[in-house]
Structures are given as C-alpha cells and as structure tokens.
Design a protein around this motif. Structure first.
Motif, PDB file in Angstrom:
ATOM      1  N   CYS A 347       8.495  -7.218 -10.763  1.00 45.59           N
ATOM      2  CA  CYS A 347       7.120  -6.870 -11.138  1.00 45.59           C
ATOM      3  C   CYS A 347       6.208  -7.089  -9.943  1.00 45.59           C
ATOM      4  O   CYS A 347       6.323  -8.095  -9.237  1.00 45.59           O
ATOM      5  CB  CYS A 347       6.625  -7.726 -12.301  1.00 45.59           C
ATOM      6  N   PHE A 349       2.270  -7.300  -9.312  1.00 44.78           N
ATOM      7  CA  PHE A 349       0.934  -7.361  -9.911  1.00 44.78           C
ATOM      8  C   PHE A 349      -0.081  -7.173  -8.793  1.00 44.78           C
ATOM      9  O   PHE A 349      -0.492  -8.133  -8.141  1.00 44.78           O
ATOM     10  CB  PHE A 349       0.741  -8.679 -10.654  1.00 44.78           C
ATOM     11  N   ALA A 354      -0.383  -2.407 -11.832  1.00 41.71           N
ATOM     12  CA  ALA A 354       0.745  -3.298 -12.110  1.00 41.71           C
ATOM     13  C   ALA A 354       1.983  -2.425 -12.240  1.00 41.71           C
ATOM     14  O   ALA A 354       1.960  -1.387 -12.904  1.00 41.71           O
ATOM     15  CB  ALA A 354       0.493  -4.092 -13.388  1.00 41.71           C
ATOM     16  N   ALA A 381       0.981  -8.633 -17.487  1.00 44.95           N
ATOM     17  CA  ALA A 381       2.376  -9.032 -17.671  1.00 44.95           C
ATOM     18  C   ALA A 381       2.863  -8.676 -19.074  1.00 44.95           C
ATOM     19  O   ALA A 381       3.989  -8.183 -19.258  1.00 44.95           O
ATOM     20  CB  ALA A 381       2.522 -10.534 -17.426  1.00 44.95           C
ATOM     21  N   VAL A 401       8.769 -11.660  -9.151  1.00 43.80           N
ATOM     22  CA  VAL A 401       7.380 -11.216  -9.196  1.00 43.80           C
ATOM     23  C   VAL A 401       6.800 -11.263  -7.784  1.00 43.80           C
ATOM     24  O   VAL A 401       7.191 -12.099  -6.955  1.00 43.80           O
ATOM     25  CB  VAL A 401       6.518 -12.073 -10.156  1.00 43.80           C
ATOM     26  N   LYS A 406       1.277 -13.208  -8.490  1.00 40.57           N
ATOM     27  CA  LYS A 406       2.591 -13.862  -8.556  1.00 40.57           C
ATOM     28  C   LYS A 406       2.488 -15.369  -8.780  1.00 40.57           C
ATOM     29  O   LYS A 406       3.243 -15.942  -9.568  1.00 40.57           O
ATOM     30  CB  LYS A 406       3.414 -13.559  -7.302  1.00 40.57           C
ATOM     31  N   LEU A 409       1.515 -16.209 -12.350  1.00 44.74           N
ATOM     32  CA  LEU A 409       2.431 -15.811 -13.408  1.00 44.74           C
ATOM     33  C   LEU A 409       3.828 -16.415 -13.294  1.00 44.74           C
ATOM     34  O   LEU A 409       4.587 -16.371 -14.258  1.00 44.74           O
ATOM     35  CB  LEU A 409       2.553 -14.280 -13.428  1.00 44.74           C
ATOM     36  N   VAL A 413       5.535 -16.744 -17.054  1.00 43.67           N
ATOM     37  CA  VAL A 413       6.540 -15.829 -17.601  1.00 43.67           C
ATOM     38  C   VAL A 413       7.955 -16.308 -17.315  1.00 43.67           C
ATOM     39  O   VAL A 413       8.924 -15.764 -17.843  1.00 43.67           O
ATOM     40  CB  VAL A 413       6.349 -14.399 -17.050  1.00 43.67           C
TER      41      VAL A 413
END
Length: 725
Positions: A347, A349, A354, A381, A401, A406, A409, A413
C-alpha cells in the motif's frame, strides 16, 4: 446615459450598468482564462438587455485584465484600488478600514480623518497566493469539500492548527501534513480562515490599527461564513489589546460590515469615477475591435511571443502516441486457486492518492487499486483493504506500506514492513528495468530523482516542500479551469503555441499564469505551457541537476503525474535535448510504482518464513479512533514546540497510557503525528530515557566504523622524552 463599470479580475469578470443612479444590469462569472470572450458576452448582453449604445454610453474598466481590454472598447482604465476607494467613500463615508480579498490578490485601505478631509493609505499584495481566495479553494478541493459546504463551514469553536500564512505553497504543505495526521477537515478549514486573516493583518496593515467601522469586500469575504467569523474574532481582540474606544453602545461585531454587493465595489467605483471625467473620456465604441482581438489579434500576438506547442503536427502526435500512448498494462484474470492462495499486499498512502497492489508469492501482479485520498489515512486504509477483500483475496501473508501515511499506519493495520519511499520506488523500477540509470518519480506533492549505479541507488534528490514540478500543481490548475484530469493531455495537445512560463517557485509560476491569461492565452495553451515547463522544474529547479548527460542514458518515468501523456511528452523532449541518445521509458504501472515496491519488500518478508503482523480485514474495518490536538499535545522537548496530534485507536490488547497528560484507557493505542523530529514521538521523560537507552544499545551493537577509525587515527599519543645521556 449609462455608465458601465467592468472589473476583469484574475478569476472572474464582474460588470454593472448604471443609469441615473439606478443599476439596470449586473452579472458575475468565472472566466476560465477567457477574459476577452467573457467581456464580449457581457457587452453583447448589455446591448440587448438594457440598451447599451456605442457612441453615447460610457465604460470604465478595472482589474488585472482591464489594461489590455479597455482600449479595445473605448473604455478608460481605472486602477482597482482607486476604484474600490471611490465606492467606499461614496457608500460608507464612516468606514476607517477596508479589506478586499480577491481570487489571487488582496488589498487593504485605511481612511484617516484629518483637517482637510480623509487621507488614504493603500497596501496591496498580488505576487503571492497566500491569504487569497485561491489559497482557500485549492485546499478545499484537495479535501473534496463542495463549494456550498465550504461557504457554510464555521471558524468559531474549532480547534486551530498552525498553517503557514506567508506562502500558499507552504500552507498547502502544512494542510497536507494535518490531513495525513487525521485532523478533521473542519479544523483544517478553520485554520485556513485563521491564516488568511492573520496574513492580511500581519502583512498588509504595516503596523497600523484597523479602526472601526470595518468593511469586508470581495468574494471570499462575502461567501465564506467562517472567514467573516475569523475577522470578527481577531479585530475584536485587536481593539481590546490596543484599547481602541468603540462608539457608545456598539458591539465589535456590529462595527464589521459585509455588504450584500461586496463583489461589485470595484465596478461601483468605476462608475463613480466616470461621473467626474470629461464627457469625451470612456465613450463606448462597441465590440468590433474586441471581436477582432479574439479572432485574430491575440493569435498574432501569441505567434510572436509564444513557443511551439507540445506537438508540431498530427504526424508527431501520432508517432508519440504509437510509442507511449498505449493503454496501461492490463492485468490477467485471477484464477480461483490464486484467490485462495497466500498473497503479499503493498500500500502506498500518498499525498493525493492511495494505492494498493496484490502480488502472488511468485511475484506476479494480480490486482491493483488506485483511489483519491480522502485526507484521512485511517479511512484510506479502510477503503483500500475493502477493495482488496472485495477482489477475493482472503489470505494476506505479508503487508508492506509506504508513503506519507506509513509511520502512522504501520502499527495500526499491522504492517510487516514500512518502506521508505525512495526504496519502494527504486525497488519497483529495477524490477521492471534492471538496467535503469535514472528513476524520476513525480507524485502529487513531491519529486524524487534517484541516480543509480550498478543497480543500486548512488544518490537521490527529493523535493517535498515546494509544489513546483509536482502533479498537485497541474491538477489544481486543471480543476480551476474545470477540466477533468483525464482530459488534460488531450486539451494540452490541441495548443499550437504555448506561453513561455517562468521556471521556479510555484507562487511565481501562478502569478505568471495570471499575466499570460490577461494577454489572451487560453486554458488549453496555459495547460500545455505548464506541462512544457515541468521538466525544467523537476530536473533543474527541484533536482538541481545541471548535467543530465552525466546521470546516464536510460531514464525511467513513474509516479501518478506520468499518467498524464502531456507531461510524458514534455519530459521526453527535455531529456533528449540534453541526452540525444537517451532511452526514456515509462513504468507500466506508473501510479502504483510505490505500492509495487512496498509489496516486493513484503514478499521478501513472506519468503523469510516470518509470520505476518497483519491485523485482519475485520479489525481494520471496525477501527475506532479519535484525534486530539490541544495544549496538552504540544511537544516541549525543544523550543520549536510542535503542535502534535494524538491519534488514539481502539485495538484489543493495547496497554493504554493512563499516565499521559491526555490519558488513554487500556484497549487503546496511541500514534503521534505532527512532530518534526523523532523526539516528538515521545510523551514524557521516562519514554525519553528508554528511547535513549535503546539508541545507545543499537550504537554499541552496530558501531560507526568510520567514527572508530577516525578516533583511532587521531588519538593523542603520549611521547616519552629521554635525556641525551
């Protein structure tokens, strides 16, 4: 006889027709860089609807575009501050201070009573977007706030955060940091209103005290309820602090007036000045010469002053589209066995979008998601994980991430790896092009240039503090011209010639755009000019690379901005002008490159056999969180005193922080954002002691070899002296 007042501003055209003190016609419209065309439409409508007659009626024109258009219709140009002052003196002789905020400028006027009447002091700012209407609208668009909602948003009662008021570009960076920290959009907009008023009072009052009564003019002051509240708050406090005596029985709020026709004061002033001019001044001559300028004159001017367009002809465009205009790489259908198998997810961000990608454990790209950021990393997210789960992937073996979100999160997560952006982008590019020499990633709010040697990053350049050369600036201009972003390249390729825009600071570039549209350049031509100047801003201004040939010959372009083919064409032309034999390639998944790099790093984690820390779809979907920013969250480890945000997330098993100044119960975990150094991640002295002990332990376990060699080489040596005998 009718008197027409016409205000041709940087973003709108306002017009008013007066006959015998009665307003017969008026209108207000955004011109989308088509100033002359909008004026022509207004004049034709006035001729049809209220009988405006050439040779009889008179016209007086002000605004940034007035100097060019006035001679074409027989009008007389009036400096805009003079026009506003004339209207105020006629309609509000009791006023002591005026603030007029426009789309891209702001003006303050002080009226001081004296023996010979009233004297005027005038201050104006038009070289910077800080404190203007565009300053607010750009951030509101980024936050996806509709104009109607923006107009109704409050200032009073909101928690305020520090947003730079001196520069629109720095303010945008501050707002971006706040929304990536989870600060509610209502608080960010209130902070913008605070910054606008602060900029006006700090910069344009020059130490003078705005005396009651106060008049607020211009579109932002009229339309934004929260901005009016901010003015009333600050002026009332200023009057208390400076012991300004108010009229008996009057409240501070009653002495701050926003007239219903605040948009038209420059037009009213033009009419007022026109009444005092000789009869032969400003006589309306009709629209013939204005039509000539639109149909022929401006094109002759552009041919003399402009540069050639992004493509010279249809053949060049077809050749470029054949090489680079193929649709984005499509993904094969995912087999049911792949849906049930373990996968690695990456991921990214980013500041404006995103992204997420799914890789099989063999490294094949199975799926990708690409969505605008909603300004809250936790919500982003949730949305991405919803998409991944909706695609059918149930077993996540590792999660990586990267991007601005990052650090916030990673623990929330349960990411296995948080990858630095340069590492993520380099990993992704080298996976597709192992022989790359240079990677250029242009994102929404930053520019990254990585110089490679033998497949590793030898040097890199990063610019995240200025909007010059990044995608958000192009997107903001397109939105301002009401052009969908996916139509940007198509519109830009229509331009046969483009204005020569200035390289460098985004603020000055914005000012240059205003100047060019005043000269008649269309939005398509300005958009093409922005694409053409972007490589200069990327490589020379932001990257500070003077000798591009020394960097190598294979260039990889990636980042969401390179999904815009107008930018790709400009980049290729610039690179090949400096490196004639350069090979320029575009990442097959330019927008998702960072997410792919994060997924590849997560794949390494999965292959190592380590269990994943991913908390699961259900927990992420049900995340509850609160954000707190107040005097107790301010960091006091140094004199900067960063105003931090505590984002508290409900996570089963979390220890909580009952000892904190902002206590946290068990079952909640805290993430701190808004800090400018690692110390800001700590709340109290005990945490600081633990962190320092960990740093010392890490230093002992992994000593700095260069430092040890230096100490040994320069260690003082004791020399013993012996006697001669």
């Amino acid at each position: 006889m009718k008197f027409v007042g016409l205000d041709i501003g940087s973003t709108t055209v306002k017009a008013l027709a007066d006959e015998g003190g009665v307003v017969r016609w008026r209108d207000y419209r955004r011109h989308d860089t088509r100033q002359a065309e909008t004026v022509l439409d207004f004049l034709r409508r006035m001729e049809d609807e209220c009988g405006l007659t050439p040779g009889r009626d008179r016209i007086f024109i002000t605004g940034s575009g007035g100097g060019l258009i006035a001679p074409l219709v027989g009008g007389r140009f009036v400096q805009e501050v003079v026009a506003v002052a004339a209207a105020v003196e006629k309609l509000h002789p009791e006023v002591g201070f005026v603030s007029e905020i426009g789309g891209e400028d702001m003006k303050t006027l002080f009226f001081t009573s004296g023996g010979d009447g009233k004297s005027k002091q005038v201050y104006m700012q038009s070289a910077c977007s800080g404190g203007t209407g565009t300053f607010i609208e750009k951030t509101a668009r980024k936050l996806q706030i509709a104009p109607e909602r923006l107009a109704a948003m409050d200032y009073s009662g909101r928690t305020l955060h520090k947003i730079s008021s001196k520069c629109g570009i720095f303010a945008e960076a501050d707002a971006n940091t706040l929304l990536k920290s989870g600060v509610p959009v209502e608080e960010i907009i209130a902070s913008l209103f605070e910054a606008v008023v602060y900029q006006n009072l700090a910069t344009l009052t020059k130490g003078n005290t705005p005396m009651p009564q106060v008049l607020l003019l211009g579109g932002p002051n009229l339309f934004f309820k929260g901005l009016q509240q901010a003015w009333r708050h600050h002026l009332a406090r200023l009057w208390r602090e400076r012991h300004v005596e108010l009229p008996a029985g009057a409240s501070p709020e009653s002495l701050i007036v926003v007239p219903g026709d605040a948009l038209y004061y420059a037009c009213i002033g033009c009419v007022e000045i026109g009444h005092g001019e000789a009869p032969q001044v400003g006589v309306y001559t009709g629209t013939e010469r204005l039509r000539w300028w639109i149909e022929e004159g401006q094109h002759e001017h552009k041919a003399r002053e402009g540069a050639k367009g992004l493509v010279a002809d249809a053949q060049e465009l077809a050749s470029f589209m054949h090489s680079y205009g193929t649709p984005r790489a499509s993904l094969p259908a995912v087999a049911p066995t792949q849906l049930s198998a373990p996968v690695a997810v990456g991921c990214d961000f980013g500041s404006t979008t995103a992204k997420a990608v799914v890789l099989s454990l063999a490294g094949d790209l199975l799926a990708s998601c690409y969505a605008p950021s909603h300004g809250n990393p936790i919500e982003d997210a949730k949305a991405l994980m919803r998409e991944v789960r909706g695609a059918g992937f149930e077993h996540i073996a590792a999660l990586g991430v990267t991007g601005y979100g990052k650090d916030l999160l990673k623990d929330i997560v349960g990411a296995d790896v948080a990858v630095v952006e340069t590492v993520a982008h380099a990993t992704s590019a080298l996976r597709c092009f192992p022989d790359a020499d240079v990677i250029c990633d242009v994102g929404g709010c930053d520019v990254k240039i990585m110089l490679l040697r033998q497949g590793t990053v030898a040097d890199f350049r990063l610019n995240s503090q200025c909007s010059s050369g990044n995608g958000a600036f192009l997107q903001g201009v397109a939105e301002r011209y009401r052009v969908p972003l996916d139509e940007y390249a198509e519109r830009a390729f229509e331009a046969r010639s483009v204005p020569a825009l200035a390289m460098g600071c985004g603020v000055f570039l914005q000012s240059d755009i205003v100047n060019q549209q005043r000269k008649g350049w269309s939005r398509e031509e300005i958009m093409a000019g922005l694409a053409a100047v972007l490589p200069l801003n990327v490589w020379v201004y932001a990257g500070q690379i003077q000798n591009l040939a020394a960097a190598g010959r294979k260039f990889v372009l990636q980042g969401g901005t390179h999904r815009n083919l107008a930018v790709v064409k400009a980049q290729i032309d610039f690179i090949r002008s400096k490196v004639p034999d350069a090979e320029v390639v575009v990442h097959p998944h330019a927008g998702e490159a960072g997410a792919i790099g994060a997924a590849l790093c997560a794949l390494d984690w999965a292959k190592s056999g380590a269990p994943t820390r991913f908390r699961g779809y259900a927990l992420i979907e049900s995340l509850e969180y609160t954000a707190t920013t107040n005097e107790h969250t301010t960091c006091h480890w140094c004199t900067v005193n960063c105003r931090r945000t505590f984002i508290d997330v409900r996570i089963p098993g979390a220890a909580g922080r009952p000892w904190s100044l902002v206590p946290l119960d068990a079952g909640w975990e805290r993430v701190i954002s808004g800090n400018t150094c690692p110390k800001g991640l700590l709340e109290d002295l005990n945490e600081m002691k633990v962190a320092k002990a960990q740093l010392e332990e890490a230093r002992r376990a992994h000593p700095n070899i260069a430092e040890l060699v230096r100490d040994a080489a320069f260690k003082p040596t004791r020399v013993e002296l012996r006697s001669a005998d």
